[in-house]
Motif scaffolding. Structure first.
Motif, mmCIF file in Angstrom:
data_model
loop_
_atom_site.group_PDB
_atom_site.id
_atom_site.type_symbol
_atom_site.label_atom_id
_atom_site.label_comp_id
_atom_site.label_asym_id
_atom_site.label_seq_id
_atom_site.Cartn_x
_atom_site.Cartn_y
_atom_site.Cartn_z
ATOM 1 N N ARG A 162 79.907 -42.495 -100.107
ATOM 2 C CA ARG A 162 79.286 -42.693 -98.791
ATOM 3 C C ARG A 162 77.779 -42.400 -98.805
ATOM 4 N NH1 ARG A 162 83.769 -44.581 -98.099
ATOM 5 N NH2 ARG A 162 85.133 -44.232 -96.288
ATOM 6 N N HIS A 163 77.383 -41.377 -99.552
ATOM 7 C CA HIS A 163 76.018 -40.870 -99.407
ATOM 8 C C HIS A 163 75.218 -40.812 -100.710
ATOM 9 C CE1 HIS A 163 77.343 -39.885 -95.404
ATOM 10 N NE2 HIS A 163 78.278 -39.073 -95.870
ATOM 11 N N GLY A 164 75.772 -41.350 -101.778
ATOM 12 C CA GLY A 164 75.077 -41.343 -103.061
ATOM 13 C C GLY A 164 73.686 -41.959 -103.023
ATOM 14 N N PRO A 165 73.509 -43.122 -102.373
ATOM 15 C CA PRO A 165 72.170 -43.738 -102.349
ATOM 16 C C PRO A 165 71.095 -42.831 -101.768
ATOM 17 C CG PRO A 165 73.811 -45.334 -101.666
ATOM 18 C CD PRO A 165 74.527 -44.016 -101.780
ATOM 19 N N LEU A 166 71.394 -42.170 -100.642
ATOM 20 C CA LEU A 166 70.393 -41.289 -100.035
ATOM 21 C C LEU A 166 70.188 -40.039 -100.883
ATOM 22 C CD1 LEU A 166 68.421 -40.533 -97.855
ATOM 23 C CD2 LEU A 166 70.326 -39.731 -96.432
ATOM 24 N N MET A 167 71.249 -39.512 -101.469
ATOM 25 C CA MET A 167 71.111 -38.343 -102.330
ATOM 26 C C MET A 167 70.207 -38.654 -103.515
ATOM 27 S SD MET A 167 72.729 -35.623 -101.180
ATOM 28 C CE MET A 167 73.193 -34.613 -102.586
ATOM 29 N N ARG A 168 70.321 -39.871 -104.067
ATOM 30 C CA ARG A 168 69.430 -40.267 -105.157
ATOM 31 C C ARG A 168 68.001 -40.439 -104.643
ATOM 32 N NH1 ARG A 168 73.375 -43.877 -105.735
ATOM 33 N NH2 ARG A 168 71.974 -45.633 -105.296
ATOM 34 N N GLY A 171 66.251 -37.217 -104.365
ATOM 35 C CA GLY A 171 66.181 -36.455 -105.604
ATOM 36 C C GLY A 171 67.220 -35.371 -105.765
ATOM 37 N N LYS A 172 68.353 -35.488 -105.083
ATOM 38 C CA LYS A 172 69.387 -34.464 -105.173
ATOM 39 C C LYS A 172 70.466 -34.781 -106.200
ATOM 40 C CE LYS A 172 67.882 -31.646 -101.956
ATOM 41 N NZ LYS A 172 67.439 -30.273 -102.273
ATOM 42 N N ILE A 173 70.535 -36.035 -106.631
ATOM 43 C CA ILE A 173 71.512 -36.422 -107.636
ATOM 44 C C ILE A 173 70.945 -37.598 -108.419
ATOM 45 C CG2 ILE A 173 72.742 -37.959 -106.039
ATOM 46 C CD1 ILE A 173 75.315 -37.286 -107.521
ATOM 47 N N SER A 174 71.209 -37.628 -109.701
ATOM 48 C CA SER A 174 70.663 -38.700 -110.539
ATOM 49 C C SER A 174 71.593 -39.900 -110.553
ATOM 50 C CB SER A 174 70.459 -38.194 -111.969
ATOM 51 O OG SER A 174 71.707 -37.927 -112.572
ATOM 52 N N GLU A 175 71.028 -41.043 -110.903
ATOM 53 C CA GLU A 175 71.811 -42.272 -111.019
ATOM 54 C C GLU A 175 72.892 -42.117 -112.082
ATOM 55 O OE1 GLU A 175 70.736 -46.665 -112.664
ATOM 56 O OE2 GLU A 175 69.571 -45.974 -110.940
ATOM 57 N N GLU A 176 72.567 -41.421 -113.175
ATOM 58 C CA GLU A 176 73.514 -41.247 -114.267
ATOM 59 C C GLU A 176 74.753 -40.461 -113.823
ATOM 60 O OE1 GLU A 176 70.290 -40.659 -114.441
ATOM 61 O OE2 GLU A 176 69.682 -42.334 -115.723
ATOM 62 N N LYS A 177 74.568 -39.554 -112.888
ATOM 63 C CA LYS A 177 75.691 -38.752 -112.415
ATOM 64 C C LYS A 177 76.534 -39.496 -111.383
ATOM 65 C CE LYS A 177 73.805 -34.150 -113.313
ATOM 66 N NZ LYS A 177 73.433 -32.829 -112.730
ATOM 67 N N GLU A 209 74.762 -48.589 -101.587
ATOM 68 C CA GLU A 209 73.834 -49.671 -101.890
ATOM 69 C C GLU A 209 73.600 -49.793 -103.404
ATOM 70 O OE1 GLU A 209 71.384 -48.586 -97.825
ATOM 71 O OE2 GLU A 209 70.500 -48.289 -99.780
ATOM 72 N N TYR A 210 74.335 -49.029 -104.155
ATOM 73 C CA TYR A 210 74.160 -48.982 -105.586
ATOM 74 C C TYR A 210 74.544 -50.330 -106.193
ATOM 75 C CZ TYR A 210 74.222 -46.562 -110.089
ATOM 76 O OH TYR A 210 73.950 -46.144 -111.360
ATOM 77 N N HIS A 211 73.617 -50.990 -106.920
ATOM 78 C CA HIS A 211 73.831 -52.378 -107.288
ATOM 79 C C HIS A 211 75.059 -52.581 -108.163
ATOM 80 C CE1 HIS A 211 71.567 -50.835 -110.761
ATOM 81 N NE2 HIS A 211 72.075 -51.838 -111.452
#
Length: 265
Positions: A162-168, A171-177, A209-211
């Motif tokens: 739900r919230h990964g895009p905003l967390m990235r 700067g709270k979580i990396s794309e790799e994670k 929104e992660y491609h």
């Protein structure tokens, strides 16, 4: 405080503020009604959601499932959609504050507020969290962000979906994670429902929104449509139509190719 003013809606209060020579500061958790200057405070989504979960519990023992809070069900919006509505990074004339900076260095925040509001600073903030908690334990529950973050781990897959895009973005979580978490979450969903329904579930992750995840969702939607078409073709084959039999085998071949492509990517 828009939510607590009886007999006046947000628009009425804003119009009253605009026509007054005095400074109006309107505190609200709702989405913006206008593009007036705004102070937006952003907290880490993990800690924010856990904090709200416990706040509801302290306010009249409201037991709301954590999944609902992550999705924004008991409120007007979710953590990510609220940020998107206010959009403090591109909004005209905002003061964008980080929660951790406000709590760790409140007097620097006071200087920022003074400049933004064009009002002189009249003192420092010297209240400890312990004093605030003693004054209102129902409101000031905990100041330990790390404890809150640890508590959301059982719902980590749903939260990242739900919230990964905003967390990235913040700067709270990396794309790799994000990738392995999303992959694990999809596997979990697949175990809970039929494959044809999995595409709909993935599509419901509206704020992702992660491609690569969008690509997965799109392919799964296509697979669901293809599966429905295959079932229709199998029904027609009962009438001994060789042409439709060829159509069916072509569909199966295509679905296998899609599956192999997904494995590679």
């Amino acid at each position: 405080m828009v939510d607590d003013v009886t007999g006046k809606n947000g628009h009425a209060i804003i119009e009253e503020a605009r026509s007054s020579p005095d400074l109006y500061i309107i505190k609200t958790h709702q989405k913006p009604l206008t593009d007036d200057p705004a102070i937006y405070v952003l907290r880490d989504g993990r800690s924010s959601i856990i904090s709200f979960f416990h706040y509801l519990g302290r306010q009249g023992n409201r037991i709301v499932p954590m999944e609902f809070i992550i999705d924004g069900v008991p409120f007007s919006s979710s953590w990510s959609s609220h940020f998107a509505a206010w959009n403090p990074t591109t909004r005209s004339n905002p003061l964008f504050l980080r929660f951790e900076n406000v709590t760790q260095d409140p007097n620097s925040t006071i200087l920022q507020l003074s400049e933004f509001l064009q009002k002189p600073k009249i003192g420092n903030f010297d209240q400890s969290f312990e004093k605030l908690n003693a004054l209102s334990p129902q409101f000031f529950g905990s100041d330990d962000d790390q404890k809150n973050i640890a508590e959301i781990k059982p719902f980590w897959g749903l939260f990242v979906a739900r919230h990964g895009p905003l967390m990235r973005q913040i700067g709270k979580i990396s794309e790799e994670k994000c990738l392995p978490v999303l992959k694990s979450y999809c596997t979990e969903l697949e175990g809970k429902m039929a494959l044809v329904n999995l595409a709909a579930e993935v599509s419901n992750l509206a704020e992702v929104e992660y491609h690569r995840f969008d690509l997965l969702s799109s392919r799964m939607d296509s697979f669901a449509v293809g599966l429905t078409n295959m079932i229709n073709q199998m029904t027609i084959i009962e009438k001994h139509s060789y042409e439709h039999y060829l159509n069916l085998t072509a569909m199966i071949t295509k679905s296998r190719e899609m599956d192999e492509t997904d494995k590679i990517s």
